[in-house]
Design an enzyme around this catalytic site. Structure first.
Site, short mmCIF file in Angstrom:
data_model
loop_
_atom_site.label_atom_id
_atom_site.label_comp_id
_atom_site.label_asym_id
_atom_site.label_seq_id
_atom_site.Cartn_x
_atom_site.Cartn_y
_atom_site.Cartn_z
N ARG A 33 81.51 15.69 -63.65
CA ARG A 33 81.83 14.48 -62.69
C ARG A 33 83.24 14.06 -62.60
NH1 ARG A 33 77.47 12.85 -65.94
NH2 ARG A 33 78.87 11.51 -66.84
N GLY B 233 75.01 15.89 -64.36
CA GLY B 233 74.59 15.34 -65.62
C GLY B 233 75.85 15.74 -66.73
N CYS B 234 76.71 16.42 -66.21
CA CYS B 234 77.91 16.56 -67.12
C CYS B 234 79.20 15.80 -66.96
CB CYS B 234 78.51 17.99 -66.94
SG CYS B 234 79.61 18.79 -67.72
N GLY B 235 79.59 15.16 -67.76
CA GLY B 235 80.76 14.22 -67.64
C GLY B 235 82.12 14.90 -67.20
#
Length: 114
Positions: free
Chosen positions: A15, A10-12
């Site tokens: 990712r 869920g973390c940019g």
């Protein structure tokens, strides 16, 4: 080269770091979703030691109650125990290779250990 990433999908930033790892030729990536499979306090201590940072520097403040609990000023053992018990307190992403470990914020810090 083997690389392990403690990842939050869920973390940019996490990712983007994972994308860098996948794009590097010859890197075999192990993904650990640390919110589901948190590292132990001992493993966290080793990662931070290898990264050259303190547990307090690896503490996630945004979106947590770490400040209210006094964790930024707490001793290493208390911070590590809190992180192991509540992995949302772990700042991400952490990456470990044979060349060391890094808290990859920004994501390009991962290149230091590739």
């Amino acid at each position: 080269m083997k690389a392990t990433i403690w990842h939050n999908p869920g973390c940019g930033t996490s990712r983007k770091t994972l994308e860098i790892l996948h794009d590097m030729p010859g890197v075999e990536v192990t993904v650990v979703e640390y919110l589901k499979n948190p590292p132990s306090a001992d493993k966290l201590a080793q990662l931070y030691r290898d990264a050259g940072i303190t547990p307090a520097q690896g503490l996630r403040l945004k979106g947590t109650d770490a400040e209210e609990r006094g964790l930024p000023q707490a001793g290493d053992a208390a911070v590590l125990a809190a992180m192991a018990a509540e992995p949302k307190l772990i700042e991400r992403p952490l990456v470990e290779t044979d060349k060391g470990a890094r808290l990859c914020r920004p994501q390009d810090k991962v290149r230091e250990i590739l």
